[in-house]
Design a protein around this motif. Sequence first.
Motif, PDB file in Angstrom:
ATOM      1  N   SER A  86      -3.248  18.713   4.342  1.00  0.00           N
ATOM      2  CA  SER A  86      -2.775  17.887   3.223  1.00  0.00           C
ATOM      3  C   SER A  86      -3.804  16.803   2.946  1.00  0.00           C
ATOM      4  CB  SER A  86      -1.423  17.266   3.541  1.00  0.00           C
ATOM      5  OG  SER A  86      -1.556  16.363   4.593  1.00  0.00           O
ATOM      6  N   LYS A  87      -4.598  17.012   1.956  1.00  0.00           N
ATOM      7  CA  LYS A  87      -5.630  16.043   1.583  1.00  0.00           C
ATOM      8  C   LYS A  87      -4.981  14.895   0.817  1.00  0.00           C
ATOM      9  CE  LYS A  87      -9.012  18.521   3.090  1.00  0.00           C
ATOM     10  NZ  LYS A  87      -9.681  18.202   4.298  1.00  0.00           N
ATOM     11  N   HIS A  88      -5.441  13.675   1.062  1.00  0.00           N
ATOM     12  CA  HIS A  88      -4.984  12.522   0.302  1.00  0.00           C
ATOM     13  C   HIS A  88      -6.211  11.770  -0.187  1.00  0.00           C
ATOM     14  CE1 HIS A  88      -5.263  11.274   4.492  1.00  0.00           C
ATOM     15  NE2 HIS A  88      -5.688  10.128   4.028  1.00  0.00           N
ATOM     16  N   ASP A  89      -6.016  11.037  -1.225  1.00  0.00           N
ATOM     17  CA  ASP A  89      -7.118  10.374  -1.910  1.00  0.00           C
ATOM     18  C   ASP A  89      -7.285   8.955  -1.384  1.00  0.00           C
ATOM     19  OD1 ASP A  89      -9.126   9.748  -3.640  1.00  0.00           O
ATOM     20  OD2 ASP A  89      -7.856   9.643  -5.416  1.00  0.00           O
ATOM     21  N   GLN A  90      -8.292   8.741  -0.545  1.00  0.00           N
ATOM     22  CA  GLN A  90      -8.541   7.413   0.012  1.00  0.00           C
ATOM     23  C   GLN A  90      -8.933   6.427  -1.086  1.00  0.00           C
ATOM     24  OE1 GLN A  90     -11.478   7.200   3.066  1.00  0.00           O
ATOM     25  NE2 GLN A  90     -11.388   4.989   3.202  1.00  0.00           N
ATOM     26  N   ALA A  91      -9.694   6.894  -2.060  1.00  0.00           N
ATOM     27  CA  ALA A  91     -10.122   6.005  -3.137  1.00  0.00           C
ATOM     28  C   ALA A  91      -8.922   5.480  -3.921  1.00  0.00           C
ATOM     29  CB  ALA A  91     -11.088   6.721  -4.065  1.00  0.00           C
ATOM     30  N   VAL A 126       0.850  -1.185   0.000  1.00  0.00           N
ATOM     31  CA  VAL A 126       0.000   0.000   0.000  1.00  0.00           C
ATOM     32  C   VAL A 126       0.892   1.245   0.000  1.00  0.00           C
ATOM     33  CG1 VAL A 126      -1.741   1.268   1.313  1.00  0.00           C
ATOM     34  CG2 VAL A 126      -1.853  -1.214   1.187  1.00  0.00           C
ATOM     35  N   ARG A 127       0.519   2.200  -0.854  1.00  0.00           N
ATOM     36  CA  ARG A 127       1.283   3.455  -0.935  1.00  0.00           C
ATOM     37  C   ARG A 127       1.176   4.203   0.393  1.00  0.00           C
ATOM     38  NH1 ARG A 127      -1.045   7.995  -4.539  1.00  0.00           N
ATOM     39  NH2 ARG A 127      -2.249   8.169  -2.650  1.00  0.00           N
ATOM     40  N   GLY A 128       2.292   4.667   0.905  1.00  0.00           N
ATOM     41  CA  GLY A 128       2.334   5.406   2.158  1.00  0.00           C
ATOM     42  C   GLY A 128       2.786   4.562   3.336  1.00  0.00           C
ATOM     43  N   VAL A 129       2.636   3.259   3.241  1.00  0.00           N
ATOM     44  CA  VAL A 129       3.095   2.364   4.308  1.00  0.00           C
ATOM     45  C   VAL A 129       4.571   2.088   4.059  1.00  0.00           C
ATOM     46  CG1 VAL A 129       2.847   0.105   5.374  1.00  0.00           C
ATOM     47  CG2 VAL A 129       0.814   1.342   4.609  1.00  0.00           C
ATOM     48  N   LEU A 130       5.399   2.428   5.029  1.00  0.00           N
ATOM     49  CA  LEU A 130       6.841   2.304   4.859  1.00  0.00           C
ATOM     50  C   LEU A 130       7.372   0.956   5.335  1.00  0.00           C
ATOM     51  CD1 LEU A 130       7.711   5.854   6.190  1.00  0.00           C
ATOM     52  CD2 LEU A 130       7.388   5.142   3.818  1.00  0.00           C
ATOM     53  N   VAL A 146       1.731   9.792   7.373  1.00  0.00           N
ATOM     54  CA  VAL A 146       0.358  10.219   7.599  1.00  0.00           C
ATOM     55  C   VAL A 146      -0.117  11.209   6.528  1.00  0.00           C
ATOM     56  CG1 VAL A 146       0.710  12.204   9.125  1.00  0.00           C
ATOM     57  CG2 VAL A 146      -1.265  10.726   9.465  1.00  0.00           C
ATOM     58  N   ARG A 147       0.799  11.776   5.771  1.00  0.00           N
ATOM     59  CA  ARG A 147       0.406  12.674   4.670  1.00  0.00           C
ATOM     60  C   ARG A 147      -0.156  11.882   3.481  1.00  0.00           C
ATOM     61  NH1 ARG A 147       0.788  17.951   6.275  1.00  0.00           N
ATOM     62  NH2 ARG A 147       2.663  18.326   7.463  1.00  0.00           N
ATOM     63  N   GLU A 148       0.156  10.591   3.410  1.00  0.00           N
ATOM     64  CA  GLU A 148      -0.332   9.761   2.313  1.00  0.00           C
ATOM     65  C   GLU A 148      -1.449   8.816   2.728  1.00  0.00           C
ATOM     66  OE1 GLU A 148       2.628   7.863  -0.084  1.00  0.00           O
ATOM     67  OE2 GLU A 148       4.118   9.364   0.473  1.00  0.00           O
ATOM     68  N   ILE A 149      -1.400   8.323   3.961  1.00  0.00           N
ATOM     69  CA  ILE A 149      -2.398   7.358   4.422  1.00  0.00           C
ATOM     70  C   ILE A 149      -2.518   7.472   5.935  1.00  0.00           C
ATOM     71  CG2 ILE A 149      -0.760   5.446   4.704  1.00  0.00           C
ATOM     72  CD1 ILE A 149      -2.964   3.641   3.458  1.00  0.00           C
ATOM     73  N   THR A 150      -3.702   7.198   6.451  1.00  0.00           N
ATOM     74  CA  THR A 150      -3.922   7.278   7.892  1.00  0.00           C
ATOM     75  C   THR A 150      -4.206   5.891   8.454  1.00  0.00           C
ATOM     76  OG1 THR A 150      -6.300   7.646   7.659  1.00  0.00           O
ATOM     77  CG2 THR A 150      -4.875   9.606   7.713  1.00  0.00           C
ATOM     78  N   LEU A 151      -4.177   5.799   9.770  1.00  0.00           N
ATOM     79  CA  LEU A 151      -4.475   4.536  10.437  1.00  0.00           C
ATOM     80  C   LEU A 151      -5.902   4.098  10.130  1.00  0.00           C
ATOM     81  CD1 LEU A 151      -3.542   2.325  12.409  1.00  0.00           C
ATOM     82  CD2 LEU A 151      -4.473   3.735  14.255  1.00  0.00           C
ATOM     83  N   GLN A 152      -6.806   5.041  10.037  1.00  0.00           N
ATOM     84  CA  GLN A 152      -8.196   4.706   9.739  1.00  0.00           C
ATOM     85  C   GLN A 152      -8.322   4.026   8.375  1.00  0.00           C
ATOM     86  OE1 GLN A 152     -10.816   8.030  10.105  1.00  0.00           O
ATOM     87  NE2 GLN A 152     -12.623   6.736  10.218  1.00  0.00           N
ATOM     88  N   ILE A 153      -7.590   4.511   7.384  1.00  0.00           N
ATOM     89  CA  ILE A 153      -7.617   3.905   6.049  1.00  0.00           C
ATOM     90  C   ILE A 153      -6.955   2.525   6.081  1.00  0.00           C
ATOM     91  CG2 ILE A 153      -6.802   4.142   3.680  1.00  0.00           C
ATOM     92  CD1 ILE A 153      -6.998   7.190   4.076  1.00  0.00           C
ATOM     93  N   ILE A 154      -5.844   2.408   6.795  1.00  0.00           N
ATOM     94  CA  ILE A 154      -5.148   1.122   6.898  1.00  0.00           C
ATOM     95  C   ILE A 154      -6.060   0.073   7.525  1.00  0.00           C
ATOM     96  CG2 ILE A 154      -3.262  -0.078   8.084  1.00  0.00           C
ATOM     97  CD1 ILE A 154      -1.609   2.504   7.721  1.00  0.00           C
TER      98      ILE A 154
END
Length: 130
Positions: free
Chosen positions: A95-100, A32-36, A52-60
Amino acid sequence: MIEKLKQRSIWLIEPSQDPNYGESAAELLRNVRGVLRVKVERSDHLYVSYNVREITLQIIEALLTEFGYRLRTSLFCRVMRTLCYYVEDIECTNSKHDQADCTRNAFITRYLRRPHGCRDHRPEHLRRYL
């Protein structure tokens, strides 16, 4: 853009029939993009580092539940999860990121790694008529 790196623990409810439950969840998150980095502490405990600028815990965690992994629902886990969601939501309001886009990439990666072909277990003569 300055990166905001986070390290979080994700606790899973491990099913009795799958001994590699934690490792399969980690493999899903590694693509997944953003997960290092994803480290399997125990079979039911993942340690995840992400931007967290690319993905959040909620999305993960939404991705994990979408793919059938169950999260631990003890009071402590729910409180910590809600607190992390709130803090990360405040941090990334600018910083908005695209969850979709993240979800689509996870589904594409999963699809490409699955075996393809006919998965209908019915005999050929039944498939033609039903």
